[in-house]
Design a protein around this motif. Sequence first.
Motif, PDB file in Angstrom:
ATOM      1  N   ARG A  28       0.998  -1.156   0.122  1.00  0.00           N
ATOM      2  CA  ARG A  28       0.143   0.151  -0.229  1.00  0.00           C
ATOM      3  C   ARG A  28       0.735   1.190  -0.100  1.00  0.00           C
ATOM      4  N   SER A  29       2.127   1.119   0.475  1.00  0.00           N
ATOM      5  CA  SER A  29       2.992   2.468   0.592  1.00  0.00           C
ATOM      6  C   SER A  29       3.611   2.733  -0.467  1.00  0.00           C
ATOM      7  N   THR A  30       3.621   1.913  -1.604  1.00  0.00           N
ATOM      8  CA  THR A  30       4.374   2.403  -2.719  1.00  0.00           C
ATOM      9  C   THR A  30       3.940   3.864  -3.066  1.00  0.00           C
ATOM     10  N   THR A  31       5.252   4.758  -2.928  1.00  0.00           N
ATOM     11  CA  THR A  31       4.962   6.278  -3.208  1.00  0.00           C
ATOM     12  C   THR A  31       5.046   6.313  -4.899  1.00  0.00           C
ATOM     13  N   LEU A  32       3.966   7.217  -4.963  1.00  0.00           N
ATOM     14  CA  LEU A  32       3.914   7.526  -6.717  1.00  0.00           C
ATOM     15  C   LEU A  32       4.575   8.689  -6.820  1.00  0.00           C
ATOM     16  N   ILE A  33       5.022   8.717  -8.170  1.00  0.00           N
ATOM     17  CA  ILE A  33       5.678  10.172  -8.308  1.00  0.00           C
ATOM     18  C   ILE A  33       4.351  11.133  -8.709  1.00  0.00           C
ATOM     19  N   ASN A  34       4.236  12.396  -8.302  1.00  0.00           N
ATOM     20  CA  ASN A  34       3.170  13.118  -8.722  1.00  0.00           C
ATOM     21  C   ASN A  34       3.598  14.304  -9.443  1.00  0.00           C
ATOM     22  N   PRO A  35       3.409  14.539 -10.728  1.00  0.00           N
ATOM     23  CA  PRO A  35       4.046  15.520 -11.400  1.00  0.00           C
ATOM     24  C   PRO A  35       3.232  16.759 -11.111  1.00  0.00           C
ATOM     25  N   LEU A  36       2.151  17.060 -10.251  1.00  0.00           N
ATOM     26  CA  LEU A  36       1.228  17.962  -9.880  1.00  0.00           C
ATOM     27  C   LEU A  36       1.974  18.624  -8.516  1.00  0.00           C
ATOM     28  N   ALA A  37       2.884  17.820  -7.966  1.00  0.00           N
ATOM     29  CA  ALA A  37       3.324  18.381  -6.628  1.00  0.00           C
ATOM     30  C   ALA A  37       4.064  19.724  -6.289  1.00  0.00           C
ATOM     31  N   GLY A  38       4.333  19.893  -7.515  1.00  0.00           N
ATOM     32  CA  GLY A  38       4.930  21.508  -7.696  1.00  0.00           C
ATOM     33  C   GLY A  38       4.079  22.479  -8.037  1.00  0.00           C
ATOM     34  N   HIS A  39       2.753  22.098  -8.499  1.00  0.00           N
ATOM     35  CA  HIS A  39       1.797  23.148  -8.749  1.00  0.00           C
ATOM     36  C   HIS A  39       1.235  23.568  -7.507  1.00  0.00           C
ATOM     37  N   VAL A  40       1.177  25.006  -7.261  1.00  0.00           N
ATOM     38  CA  VAL A  40       0.546  25.526  -6.321  1.00  0.00           C
ATOM     39  C   VAL A  40      -1.132  25.328  -6.482  1.00  0.00           C
ATOM     40  N   GLY A  41      -1.533  25.346  -7.470  1.00  0.00           N
ATOM     41  CA  GLY A  41      -2.962  25.077  -7.532  1.00  0.00           C
ATOM     42  C   GLY A  41      -3.595  23.664  -7.346  1.00  0.00           C
ATOM     43  N   PHE A  42      -2.477  22.884  -7.487  1.00  0.00           N
ATOM     44  CA  PHE A  42      -2.878  21.509  -6.746  1.00  0.00           C
ATOM     45  C   PHE A  42      -3.264  21.472  -5.253  1.00  0.00           C
ATOM     46  N   HIS A  43      -2.121  22.091  -4.699  1.00  0.00           N
ATOM     47  CA  HIS A  43      -2.418  21.990  -3.229  1.00  0.00           C
ATOM     48  C   HIS A  43      -3.487  22.904  -2.675  1.00  0.00           C
ATOM     49  N   LEU A  44      -3.859  24.168  -3.767  1.00  0.00           N
ATOM     50  CA  LEU A  44      -4.629  24.842  -3.186  1.00  0.00           C
ATOM     51  C   LEU A  44      -6.240  24.260  -3.151  1.00  0.00           C
ATOM     52  N   ARG A  45      -6.191  23.414  -4.205  1.00  0.00           N
ATOM     53  CA  ARG A  45      -7.491  22.733  -4.537  1.00  0.00           C
ATOM     54  C   ARG A  45      -7.790  21.604  -3.214  1.00  0.00           C
ATOM     55  N   ARG A  46      -6.557  20.927  -3.071  1.00  0.00           N
ATOM     56  CA  ARG A  46      -6.644  19.962  -1.955  1.00  0.00           C
ATOM     57  C   ARG A  46      -6.912  20.635  -0.554  1.00  0.00           C
ATOM     58  N   ALA A  47      -6.499  21.766  -0.388  1.00  0.00           N
ATOM     59  CA  ALA A  47      -6.371  22.279   0.675  1.00  0.00           C
ATOM     60  C   ALA A  47      -8.001  22.807   0.917  1.00  0.00           C
TER      61      ALA A  47
END
Lengths: 147, 147
Positions: free
Chosen positions: B4-23
Amino acid sequence: MTRRSTTLINPLAGHVGFHLRRASAAVMADLAGQLAEIALRPAEASALMLIAANPGVTQSKVGRALGIQRANMAPMVARLAERGLIAGAPVDGRSTGLSLTAEGSAIAAQARSRMEQHDARFMGDIPPGERDALIARLAAVAKTRTV
Amino acid sequence: MTRRSTTLINPLAGHVGFHLRRASAAVMADLAGQLAEIALRPAEASALMLIAANPGVTQSKVGRALGIQRANMAPMVARLAERGLIAGAPVDGRSTGLSLTAEGSAIAAQARSRMEQHDARFMGDIPPGERDALIARLAAVAKTRTV
DNA sequence: TATTGTTATACTCTATAACTATA
DNA sequence: TATAGTTATAGAGTATAACAATA
């Protein structure tokens, strides 16, 4: 006489959550518009990005990484597969490893370009040195435990 | 073996918009839960706050202040009026000035308390000196002109 | 037992279009 | 002409519940 400019007192103006929501709504509306031109929804484009970077990933893992529930991943994956953008190969009896088709790779490249330009347009005014701090702040908010 | 703990590469991790949406999604989900206990949706509670602070305001102005379209204000106002939380008095032939009833004031006070505690819980880790800067940043993002 | 995937369903928010009435 | 309010409708995201199949 029309008094459109009457300023209302907004008791929510001091709430960070209020502005967070407004900012997110504005960003998402623009992103949806940018991606609609290549017939992708924001969630679909994000999934393509993740599959491109992690070939063979299961839809469950994509959903967990993006905060989308299993039940809502199923129709999205079906849509993308029907359009010929992704293909699946069984990894065990119940899971399917997803990867992009040639057409899916082409669309994903367009999506990536549009998403990066979109993010840069909204965040371009933020000094580069502050962006990581903002991301960290937002990530911490997203992980705040619910009481 | 379950991985379950396999870490995926997330190309969106550097996008502010991605984190804005999650928050924003996390904050809104919590707010909805807090307000559901007093049978209010986030949009309804926000409207009550605005009417409380601006008695006699029209629903159009409330909508503009909160980013809600006229068409979507109509059913909300009807719902709140039917519950006896707000009342309207004509200001001219086409507009109605909204105000809180006694019961509406009581509910609005509860909503305010819950919203303030909610915001404080999510934003409590942000140094007070940085909150205004964060709000200003988010407000600027919300006002970024769409191309 | 836990996880994967699926189906069905419902709610909230949002968006547009079209209409009436009034400024 | 512009604004206020309404109605109808649709789309997108999200949520839960329930189920079968597999680990």
